[in-house]
Design a protein around this motif. Sequence first.
Motif, short mmCIF file in Angstrom:
data_model
loop_
_atom_site.label_atom_id
_atom_site.label_comp_id
_atom_site.label_asym_id
_atom_site.label_seq_id
_atom_site.Cartn_x
_atom_site.Cartn_y
_atom_site.Cartn_z
N SER A 230 -6.79 -3.80 -1.34
CA SER A 230 -7.80 -4.49 -2.14
C SER A 230 -9.10 -4.63 -1.35
O SER A 230 -9.11 -4.54 -0.12
N THR A 231 -10.19 -4.87 -2.05
CA THR A 231 -11.47 -5.02 -1.36
C THR A 231 -11.49 -6.26 -0.48
O THR A 231 -12.05 -6.24 0.63
N ASN A 232 -10.88 -7.34 -0.94
CA ASN A 232 -10.78 -8.52 -0.07
C ASN A 232 -9.95 -8.20 1.17
O ASN A 232 -10.30 -8.60 2.29
N GLY A 233 -8.86 -7.48 0.97
CA GLY A 233 -8.02 -7.09 2.09
C GLY A 233 -8.75 -6.19 3.06
O GLY A 233 -8.61 -6.32 4.28
N ALA A 234 -9.55 -5.27 2.53
CA ALA A 234 -10.32 -4.36 3.38
C ALA A 234 -11.35 -5.12 4.20
O ALA A 234 -11.54 -4.84 5.39
N GLU A 235 -12.01 -6.09 3.58
CA GLU A 235 -13.01 -6.89 4.30
C GLU A 235 -12.35 -7.68 5.43
O GLU A 235 -12.88 -7.75 6.55
N TYR A 236 -11.20 -8.27 5.13
CA TYR A 236 -10.50 -9.07 6.14
C TYR A 236 -10.00 -8.20 7.29
O TYR A 236 -10.18 -8.53 8.47
N LEU A 237 -9.42 -7.05 6.94
CA LEU A 237 -8.91 -6.14 7.95
C LEU A 237 -10.03 -5.63 8.86
O LEU A 237 -9.89 -5.58 10.08
N SER A 238 -11.15 -5.28 8.25
CA SER A 238 -12.29 -4.76 9.02
C SER A 238 -12.84 -5.82 9.99
O SER A 238 -13.13 -5.52 11.15
N SER A 239 -12.95 -7.04 9.49
CA SER A 239 -13.49 -8.11 10.35
C SER A 239 -12.53 -8.42 11.50
O SER A 239 -12.94 -8.68 12.63
N LEU A 240 -11.23 -8.35 11.22
CA LEU A 240 -10.24 -8.65 12.24
C LEU A 240 -10.20 -7.54 13.31
O LEU A 240 -10.01 -7.82 14.50
#
Length: 463
Positions: A230-240
């Motif tokens: 998901s886009t929220n998941g992608a944003e979280y993964l990228s930031s982490l």
Amino acid sequence: MKIGFLPTLFFFLFISSVSISQNAVQDSIMLRKIYTASLTEGKSYEWLDYLSNEIGGRLSGSIEAENAVKYTEAQLKELGLDKVWLQPVMVPKWTRGFKEYAYIETSNGEKTVTEICALGGSVATPSLGIKAEIVEVKGLDELAALGKEKLAGKIVFFNRPMQADLIQTFEAYGGCVDQRYAGAAEAGKYGALGVIVRSMNLRLDDYPHTGAMSYGDTPVSQRIPAAAISTNGAEYLSSLLKLQPNLLFYFKQNCKTFDDVQSYNVIGEITGSTNPNEYMVVGGHLDSWDLADGSHDDGAGCVQSMEVLRLFKKIGYKPKHTIRVVLFMNEENGLRGGTKYAEEVKRKGEKHLFALESDAGGFTPRGFSFQTDAANFKKAQSWQSLFKPYLIHSFEKGHGGSDIGPLEGNIDVIAGLRPDSQRYFDYHHAANDTFDAVNKRELELGAATMASLVYLFDTYGTK
């Protein structure tokens, strides 16, 4: 020039202008009849309700897809069309299996579950899943630049978002869909274990979006699993990843590809009164992805196309050319239905003049895109004023539709209905593409808009 010729010339010019004016009035009246019938006595929303809520997601090769074939065939027969039939076509059969599972694991062992879904056509992970370091890239070029040394034994995370400042959302989609379609094939060349792809979605939410992918000529034994996040998941993964570049990603999916199975395009027609051997087609694709019921993609296009022929019957319009509705099977993961229809047209030597497709959602119609020559495009543009009272007057050259695309070269005009697309990718290929996301009035406006363009091309023909 002889003086006596001038009055004659002016007379014919006057008669011609009067004739054009009368035609415009008659066409305006006919369009009003079409829109009124669709908005007050329409059937498209009722058909979509059944297709979505009683049958559900219609993945090619599934029992739901076959139930949709039977249902729409029966509905077309009820309309009293001159002919209704099924056109056999072999389609791929891929199943998702049990729901996918994924989590992100930090260096201290903390795990965060994230939403993913297998991409259509992907292989499964090993039975215990895959856990490995994950490497973020923005596209295929960056993937190649990293090479085998940095990618072997790892999971590749494709994280190029749709370009938000592009007003034409299909252009934004086209700008990043290559990572979904070819990402696994390319990553596998560098020894990657799997692929995670950012969902093709302009909105930030928790819905992963599936879609077709291809392994190209990669041998089956060398294919790696691919999933969307998901886009929220992608944003979280990228930031982490910026904080912990060596974190681990785990995912498990259980999909499987079987041998091709037989399915059908559903076809119905009204025979032309003066040119029965010249055909005009209107259609959408009956298959959908399996995460939801596919109301926007493309249940809406199917019922709008069916409604075109029903509206003509309702208002008593007898077309000059034979008008066909074609509900194509397998647009989503193979385009087998559209290809088969075009092959049969060529084999039978059928003369097709015009084809119109609806496959951009059931939102408010804004106009059409046309694949045609300058003369036919100019003809279509001359009708813009007829659509302007309905706030539908965007006529542009561009892609007509995937299922009618194979007709190119053997047809005069290919056109696509263009609804407002700003919200389309919020639902495209995701679990929220459900009946409640479709507005009844918008759907009916789209059906009337399609019928109106078919009427105009049927009345005046193509060049």
